[in-house]
Scaffold this motif. Structure first.
Motif, PDB file in Angstrom:
ATOM      1  N   MET A  80      -2.791  -5.946  15.435  1.00 41.20           N
ATOM      2  CA  MET A  80      -3.477  -4.992  14.567  1.00 41.20           C
ATOM      3  C   MET A  80      -2.993  -5.169  13.134  1.00 41.20           C
ATOM      4  N   ASN A  81      -3.949  -5.259  12.225  1.00 45.63           N
ATOM      5  CA  ASN A  81      -3.641  -5.349  10.805  1.00 45.63           C
ATOM      6  C   ASN A  81      -4.548  -4.420  10.016  1.00 45.63           C
ATOM      7  N   ALA A  82      -4.178  -4.164   8.774  1.00 42.45           N
ATOM      8  CA  ALA A  82      -4.999  -3.357   7.874  1.00 42.45           C
ATOM      9  C   ALA A  82      -5.494  -4.246   6.742  1.00 42.45           C
ATOM     10  N   THR A  83      -6.626  -3.885   6.151  1.00 38.92           N
ATOM     11  CA  THR A  83      -7.201  -4.707   5.090  1.00 38.92           C
ATOM     12  C   THR A  83      -7.672  -3.857   3.912  1.00 38.92           C
ATOM     13  N   HIS A  84      -7.689  -4.486   2.759  1.00 38.63           N
ATOM     14  CA  HIS A  84      -8.275  -3.916   1.539  1.00 38.63           C
ATOM     15  C   HIS A  84      -9.486  -4.773   1.197  1.00 38.63           C
ATOM     16  N   PRO A  85     -10.689  -4.197   1.096  1.00 36.00           N
ATOM     17  CA  PRO A  85     -11.879  -5.022   0.861  1.00 36.00           C
ATOM     18  C   PRO A  85     -12.081  -5.440  -0.582  1.00 36.00           C
ATOM     19  N   GLY A  86     -11.397  -4.775  -1.523  1.00 35.79           N
ATOM     20  CA  GLY A  86     -11.662  -5.016  -2.928  1.00 35.79           C
ATOM     21  C   GLY A  86     -12.653  -3.990  -3.457  1.00 35.79           C
ATOM     22  N   PHE A  87     -13.108  -4.215  -4.666  1.00 33.42           N
ATOM     23  CA  PHE A  87     -14.051  -3.311  -5.328  1.00 33.42           C
ATOM     24  C   PHE A  87     -15.459  -3.755  -4.941  1.00 33.42           C
ATOM     25  N   VAL A  88     -16.009  -3.120  -3.905  1.00 37.51           N
ATOM     26  CA  VAL A  88     -17.246  -3.590  -3.284  1.00 37.51           C
ATOM     27  C   VAL A  88     -18.428  -2.692  -3.645  1.00 37.51           C
ATOM     28  N   ALA A 136      -8.421  -0.267   5.337  1.00 38.79           N
ATOM     29  CA  ALA A 136      -7.593   0.514   4.420  1.00 38.79           C
ATOM     30  C   ALA A 136      -8.111   0.285   3.002  1.00 38.79           C
ATOM     31  N   SER A 137      -7.252   0.403   2.019  1.00 36.27           N
ATOM     32  CA  SER A 137      -7.678   0.232   0.631  1.00 36.27           C
ATOM     33  C   SER A 137      -6.460   0.327  -0.274  1.00 36.27           C
ATOM     34  N   ASN A 138      -6.541  -0.332  -1.423  1.00 33.51           N
ATOM     35  CA  ASN A 138      -5.492  -0.142  -2.417  1.00 33.51           C
ATOM     36  C   ASN A 138      -5.486   1.278  -2.956  1.00 33.51           C
ATOM     37  N   ALA A 139      -6.545   2.022  -2.642  1.00 33.35           N
ATOM     38  CA  ALA A 139      -6.582   3.441  -3.005  1.00 33.35           C
ATOM     39  C   ALA A 139      -5.530   4.239  -2.237  1.00 33.35           C
ATOM     40  N   HIS A 140      -4.878   3.597  -1.252  1.00 29.56           N
ATOM     41  CA  HIS A 140      -3.797   4.299  -0.534  1.00 29.56           C
ATOM     42  C   HIS A 140      -2.677   4.699  -1.491  1.00 29.56           C
ATOM     43  N   GLN A 141      -2.629   4.034  -2.644  1.00 26.71           N
ATOM     44  CA  GLN A 141      -1.607   4.348  -3.639  1.00 26.71           C
ATOM     45  C   GLN A 141      -1.825   5.724  -4.268  1.00 26.71           C
ATOM     46  N   ALA A 142      -3.022   6.312  -4.038  1.00 20.55           N
ATOM     47  CA  ALA A 142      -3.308   7.651  -4.561  1.00 20.55           C
ATOM     48  C   ALA A 142      -2.801   8.757  -3.646  1.00 20.55           C
ATOM     49  N   ALA A 143      -2.278   8.387  -2.476  1.00 18.53           N
ATOM     50  CA  ALA A 143      -1.695   9.403  -1.593  1.00 18.53           C
ATOM     51  C   ALA A 143      -0.519  10.059  -2.302  1.00 18.53           C
ATOM     52  N   PRO A 144      -0.361  11.374  -2.199  1.00 19.00           N
ATOM     53  CA  PRO A 144       0.748  12.060  -2.881  1.00 19.00           C
ATOM     54  C   PRO A 144       2.099  11.465  -2.502  1.00 19.00           C
ATOM     55  N   SER A 145       2.986  11.364  -3.481  1.00 22.86           N
ATOM     56  CA  SER A 145       4.302  10.771  -3.244  1.00 22.86           C
ATOM     57  C   SER A 145       5.148  11.593  -2.285  1.00 22.86           C
ATOM     58  N   ASP A 146       4.793  12.877  -2.116  1.00 23.54           N
ATOM     59  CA  ASP A 146       5.552  13.723  -1.198  1.00 23.54           C
ATOM     60  C   ASP A 146       4.889  13.832   0.180  1.00 23.54           C
ATOM     61  N   THR A 147       3.991  12.890   0.507  1.00 24.16           N
ATOM     62  CA  THR A 147       3.357  12.875   1.829  1.00 24.16           C
ATOM     63  C   THR A 147       4.416  12.738   2.917  1.00 24.16           C
TER      64      THR A 147
END
Length: 349
Positions: free
Chosen positions: A238-246, A181-192
């Protein structure tokens, strides 16, 4: 203060990671003798960091799913030079584009015939903020390419490998799956809402498309924990991960397509602050070799984070997985019927 330290440690390389409240390093990965792993996109970037680490810790077999044989050969050559031919030969490559769901199922079936156990599944491959001539694309199935590859393709792969993983767990082993996954998930539209294919196929722009697919990876892990781990299979996690700024191909090259000017800042100016592929692999290695929990979202090096408000919404997770099942069944109905093997074993119930 801890939140600030974690934010720095989660996203940047070098000494920054040492600021995080939950520490873990690749040196903490245990011996993996006898175990078997599958990694999508395991021959470059973070995926290669994972492959290298698993082999370094004596894993018996690593199946690599990717679309580039040349890249795999190059990675195998580097491993052979560093660790020897015998270690490099523990890898086996399958040509697999995860947006081709029929092929993904076929590869899963081939893996099940080739091994009698599967301890680790790393759902790493993905379409980034951009990958080719257009950020927004539909697959041949008529589905947004980000969701089709990053999420749905991995659901299909995981679901068809799950019987083997359950068998492995029933023999007394802990089986671990991670979603990149990624912290970029925060860019998903709020009305998803994940209510229809029409919603999925809206052009949300490069950040929205990518972020929504990464949100799906976190929701899938939460869903899986409820429906599989906590429903009779406590040793299948099962888990999700954020790799950081790679520093990866996406952050150095692909970013220039949607963001020609800003992309320069990401690819060049920020390069000294990025994590390398091995630092980027740390949370995935934690999630697939050490953790005893399921349904979590781990940020570097091993910090459990709640994620966005959407990422914590179990009703949204239910709708995502129901829509996934509906779309996959509808789009693969002809192929499945012809083979006499519909996708009824998808873990979407």
């Amino acid at each position: 203060m801890d939140a600030i330290k974690n934010a720095i440690g989660e996203n940047f390389g070098g000494k920054a990671q040492e600021l995080s409240t939950h520490q873990f390093s690749l040196d903490d990965v245990p011996d993996l003798s006898g175990k078997v792993a599958v990694i999508t996109g395991g021959s470059e970037g973070i995926g290669y960091g994972c492959t290298h680490t698993l082999l370094k810790n004596n894993i018996a077999k690593v199946y690599i799913l990717s679309v580039s044989e040349d890249v795999v050969k190059g990675a195998k050559g580097v491993i052979a030079k560093e660790m020897g031919e015998d270690v490099a030969n523990k890898t086996k490559w399958f040509n697999c584009d995860l947006s081709d769901w029929k092929k993904t199922k076929e590869v899963a079936e081939q893996i099940k015939k080739d091994t009698d156990r599967l301890d680790i599944l790393i759902n790493n491959a993905g379409r980034g903020i951009m990958v080719s001539s257009s950020t927004y694309q539909l697959t041949d199935y008529g589905v947004d390419r980000h969701m089709a590859l990053n999420h749905m393709g991995h659901v299909i792969l995981t679901s068809h490998l799950l019987p083997l993983m359950k068998e492995t767990a029933e023999k007394g082993n802990v089986v671990r799956i991670s979603n990149q996954a990624s912290n970029a998930h925060q860019a998903a539209p709020s009305d998803t809402k994940f209510e229809s294919l029409e919603e999925l196929n809206q052009d949300l722009g490069p950040n929205g498309q990518y972020g929504r697919s990464k949100l799906a990876g976190i929701l899938y892990a939460r869903y899986f924990a409820r429906k599989v781990t906590n429903a009779g299979h406590p040793n299948v996690l099962m888990n999700a991960t954020h790799p950081g700024f790679v520093s990866t191909k996406m952050s150095k090259e692909d970013i220039h397509e949607p963001y020609p000017l800003a992309g320069y800042g990401m690819s060049v100016a920020m390069e000294p602050f990025k994590k390398d592929q091995f630092q980027g692999a740390v949370p995935t290695m934690y999630a697939t070799t050490v953790t005893k929990e399921s349904g979590k979202y781990y940020c570097p090096p091993a910090v459990p984070e709640p994620g966005s408000k959407l990422a914590q919404d179990d009703e949204l997770a239910d709708r995502l997985m129901e829509l996934t099942r509906k779309v996959v069944m509808e789009k693969t109905k002809r192929d499945s019927a012809d083979q006499g093997c519909p996708f009824d074993d998808l873990v979407l119930h």
